[in-house]
Design a protein around this motif. Sequence first.
Motif, PDB file in Angstrom:
ATOM      1  N   GLU A  82       0.822  -1.214   0.000  1.00 30.27           N
ATOM      2  CA  GLU A  82       0.000   0.000   0.000  1.00 30.27           C
ATOM      3  C   GLU A  82       0.853   1.260   0.000  1.00 30.27           C
ATOM      4  O   GLU A  82       0.331   2.374  -0.086  1.00 30.27           O
ATOM      5  CB  GLU A  82      -0.919   0.017   1.231  1.00 30.27           C
ATOM      6  CG  GLU A  82      -1.874  -1.156   1.343  1.00 30.27           C
ATOM      7  CD  GLU A  82      -3.000  -1.102   0.315  1.00 30.27           C
ATOM      8  OE1 GLU A  82      -3.007  -0.185  -0.531  1.00 30.27           O
ATOM      9  OE2 GLU A  82      -3.868  -1.998   0.348  1.00 30.27           O
ATOM     10  N   LEU A  83       2.165   1.114   0.107  1.00 31.88           N
ATOM     11  CA  LEU A  83       3.043   2.275   0.227  1.00 31.88           C
ATOM     12  C   LEU A  83       3.825   2.552  -1.050  1.00 31.88           C
ATOM     13  O   LEU A  83       4.731   3.386  -1.057  1.00 31.88           O
ATOM     14  CB  LEU A  83       4.018   2.069   1.396  1.00 31.88           C
ATOM     15  CG  LEU A  83       3.364   1.942   2.776  1.00 31.88           C
ATOM     16  CD1 LEU A  83       4.415   1.652   3.833  1.00 31.88           C
ATOM     17  CD2 LEU A  83       2.589   3.217   3.126  1.00 31.88           C
ATOM     18  N   ARG A  84       3.470   1.883  -2.140  1.00 35.63           N
ATOM     19  CA  ARG A  84       4.160   2.098  -3.403  1.00 35.63           C
ATOM     20  C   ARG A  84       3.496   3.220  -4.200  1.00 35.63           C
ATOM     21  O   ARG A  84       3.237   3.101  -5.395  1.00 35.63           O
ATOM     22  CB  ARG A  84       4.189   0.800  -4.205  1.00 35.63           C
ATOM     23  CG  ARG A  84       4.995  -0.293  -3.527  1.00 35.63           C
ATOM     24  CD  ARG A  84       4.823  -1.625  -4.231  1.00 35.63           C
ATOM     25  NE  ARG A  84       5.545  -2.686  -3.528  1.00 35.63           N
ATOM     26  CZ  ARG A  84       5.387  -3.982  -3.785  1.00 35.63           C
ATOM     27  NH1 ARG A  84       4.529  -4.375  -4.726  1.00 35.63           N
ATOM     28  NH2 ARG A  84       6.065  -4.885  -3.103  1.00 35.63           N
ATOM     29  N   ASN A  85       3.219   4.298  -3.550  1.00 33.23           N
ATOM     30  CA  ASN A  85       2.535   5.435  -4.165  1.00 33.23           C
ATOM     31  C   ASN A  85       2.641   6.631  -3.214  1.00 33.23           C
ATOM     32  O   ASN A  85       3.495   6.657  -2.325  1.00 33.23           O
ATOM     33  CB  ASN A  85       1.066   5.086  -4.468  1.00 33.23           C
ATOM     34  CG  ASN A  85       0.378   4.427  -3.274  1.00 33.23           C
ATOM     35  OD1 ASN A  85       0.579   4.847  -2.135  1.00 33.23           O
ATOM     36  ND2 ASN A  85      -0.421   3.408  -3.517  1.00 33.23           N
ATOM     37  N   LYS A  86       1.749   7.588  -3.373  1.00 34.19           N
ATOM     38  CA  LYS A  86       1.760   8.814  -2.562  1.00 34.19           C
ATOM     39  C   LYS A  86       1.622   8.549  -1.067  1.00 34.19           C
ATOM     40  O   LYS A  86       2.027   9.365  -0.241  1.00 34.19           O
ATOM     41  CB  LYS A  86       0.638   9.725  -3.054  1.00 34.19           C
ATOM     42  CG  LYS A  86       0.550  11.071  -2.379  1.00 34.19           C
ATOM     43  CD  LYS A  86      -0.616  11.872  -2.936  1.00 34.19           C
ATOM     44  CE  LYS A  86      -0.787  13.178  -2.190  1.00 34.19           C
ATOM     45  NZ  LYS A  86      -1.921  13.963  -2.725  1.00 34.19           N
ATOM     46  N   ARG A  87       1.061   7.390  -0.711  1.00 30.97           N
ATOM     47  CA  ARG A  87       0.849   7.093   0.709  1.00 30.97           C
ATOM     48  C   ARG A  87       2.165   7.067   1.494  1.00 30.97           C
ATOM     49  O   ARG A  87       2.175   7.358   2.693  1.00 30.97           O
ATOM     50  CB  ARG A  87       0.127   5.758   0.873  1.00 30.97           C
ATOM     51  CG  ARG A  87      -1.356   5.800   0.474  1.00 30.97           C
ATOM     52  CD  ARG A  87      -1.988   4.465   0.716  1.00 30.97           C
ATOM     53  NE  ARG A  87      -3.413   4.455   0.404  1.00 30.97           N
ATOM     54  CZ  ARG A  87      -4.007   3.524  -0.321  1.00 30.97           C
ATOM     55  NH1 ARG A  87      -3.283   2.533  -0.842  1.00 30.97           N
ATOM     56  NH2 ARG A  87      -5.303   3.568  -0.538  1.00 30.97           N
ATOM     57  N   LEU A  88       3.255   6.701   0.845  1.00 31.49           N
ATOM     58  CA  LEU A  88       4.533   6.637   1.555  1.00 31.49           C
ATOM     59  C   LEU A  88       4.926   8.013   2.085  1.00 31.49           C
ATOM     60  O   LEU A  88       5.339   8.155   3.245  1.00 31.49           O
ATOM     61  CB  LEU A  88       5.620   6.085   0.642  1.00 31.49           C
ATOM     62  CG  LEU A  88       7.032   6.020   1.243  1.00 31.49           C
ATOM     63  CD1 LEU A  88       7.042   5.149   2.505  1.00 31.49           C
ATOM     64  CD2 LEU A  88       8.023   5.489   0.221  1.00 31.49           C
ATOM     65  N   LEU A  89       4.800   9.047   1.256  1.00 29.86           N
ATOM     66  CA  LEU A  89       5.115  10.405   1.701  1.00 29.86           C
ATOM     67  C   LEU A  89       4.185  10.837   2.828  1.00 29.86           C
ATOM     68  O   LEU A  89       4.613  11.479   3.793  1.00 29.86           O
ATOM     69  CB  LEU A  89       5.002  11.378   0.519  1.00 29.86           C
ATOM     70  CG  LEU A  89       6.080  11.271  -0.561  1.00 29.86           C
ATOM     71  CD1 LEU A  89       5.726  12.174  -1.736  1.00 29.86           C
ATOM     72  CD2 LEU A  89       7.436  11.626  -0.005  1.00 29.86           C
ATOM     73  N   SER A  90       2.919  10.486   2.704  1.00 34.26           N
ATOM     74  CA  SER A  90       1.963  10.860   3.740  1.00 34.26           C
ATOM     75  C   SER A  90       2.273  10.150   5.055  1.00 34.26           C
ATOM     76  O   SER A  90       2.142  10.729   6.138  1.00 34.26           O
ATOM     77  CB  SER A  90       0.536  10.531   3.276  1.00 34.26           C
ATOM     78  OG  SER A  90      -0.421  11.074   4.159  1.00 34.26           O
ATOM     79  N   LEU A  91       2.698   8.883   4.965  1.00 36.31           N
ATOM     80  CA  LEU A  91       3.073   8.146   6.177  1.00 36.31           C
ATOM     81  C   LEU A  91       4.283   8.794   6.846  1.00 36.31           C
ATOM     82  O   LEU A  91       4.332   8.919   8.083  1.00 36.31           O
ATOM     83  CB  LEU A  91       3.374   6.695   5.829  1.00 36.31           C
ATOM     84  CG  LEU A  91       3.834   5.817   6.999  1.00 36.31           C
ATOM     85  CD1 LEU A  91       2.755   5.716   8.066  1.00 36.31           C
ATOM     86  CD2 LEU A  91       4.225   4.425   6.504  1.00 36.31           C
ATOM     87  N   MET A  92       5.240   9.228   6.053  1.00 36.99           N
ATOM     88  CA  MET A  92       6.407   9.898   6.621  1.00 36.99           C
ATOM     89  C   MET A  92       6.003  11.177   7.341  1.00 36.99           C
ATOM     90  O   MET A  92       6.500  11.484   8.433  1.00 36.99           O
ATOM     91  CB  MET A  92       7.426  10.191   5.509  1.00 36.99           C
ATOM     92  CG  MET A  92       8.054   8.942   4.906  1.00 36.99           C
ATOM     93  SD  MET A  92       8.968   9.270   3.380  1.00 36.99           S
ATOM     94  CE  MET A  92      10.238  10.385   3.968  1.00 36.99           C
ATOM     95  N   SER A  93       5.089  11.926   6.751  1.00 38.64           N
ATOM     96  CA  SER A  93       4.592  13.149   7.391  1.00 38.64           C
ATOM     97  C   SER A  93       3.862  12.831   8.685  1.00 38.64           C
ATOM     98  O   SER A  93       4.015  13.536   9.690  1.00 38.64           O
ATOM     99  CB  SER A  93       3.656  13.893   6.423  1.00 38.64           C
ATOM    100  OG  SER A  93       3.048  14.990   7.053  1.00 38.64           O
TER     101      SER A  93
END
Length: 299
Positions: free
Chosen positions: A29-40
């Motif tokens: 689920e993190l192979r997209n924009k979600r990864l940046l959002s998770l980092m934030s």
Amino acid sequence: MSIPAPNSVTIAHLSDVHLPPPAAIPLRELRNKRLLSLMSWKKHRQHRHLGRLSDAVIADIAAHGPDMIANSGDLTNFGLPEEFVAGAAWLSSLPAPTCIVPGNHDCMVAQPWAEGLAHWSLWMTDRGKDFPYCRQIGDVVIIGINSGIPSPPFMAYGRVGRAQTRRLRDLLHRTRGLCRVVMIHHPPRPGLVVRRKSLLDQRYVAAALREAGAEIVLHGHSHDSTITTIPQSDIPLLGIASASLRSLKPWRQAAWNELTIHREENAWRIALAQHRILDEGGSEVAQRRVWQRPCEQAA
């Protein structure tokens, strides 16, 4: 859905709850924009969006006994299927009938309706193409618009689209004679959020609201408690702070809007009490406002 109304109707408006995400997020689920959002989330947002504040908002709403709860989006953080399931359980627990519209976090990436927003069908509509939808309670109708769309990294803009704007105009005409409370996530006015977070077609949405008429418009997204108007009109436009946000800025501290609507002879009386949650516990009324909005003739 139509609910018999008392002499007045009270709506509790909240937004941007950002329920805590699942403890473990699948790597796929993190192979997209979600990864940046998770980092934030890990670095900043989890320390500012606090579950105890959104719990306090709901407890305060329950104590005031509204007829309807209107949630203007961003119930999730990443729009994960697991978050939609958790969101449905949360919506089921609320102390009054509820309606919701999607926010940009709820639509962070493209995914099948059945995996995401379908879990909230009881509180909005069964199909994406049915936006805008309406919920009626007595002489008041809440009209929910979907402005949530996937956007590139570092963007959080929204779009309503021509077809939905056309349906909005038609629905506003059909509901003339009722008090039309319009709800959307992205504010249909420039300047309330930065451009990368704006409603791309706000000009056309605002034009539809002006032309067909609305009594008041509610939005979220900005995380600010604001009172403005739809451009080139006197239609009140109300924003509300995130229901879970702890902030030293009073207008960004967790809050909810209480709207009491009463029909007088030739006008709607709309009274606002904005309830701000105190960090030390309890709440206070931060703002009060009253509008007299003329009753439109039924279509």
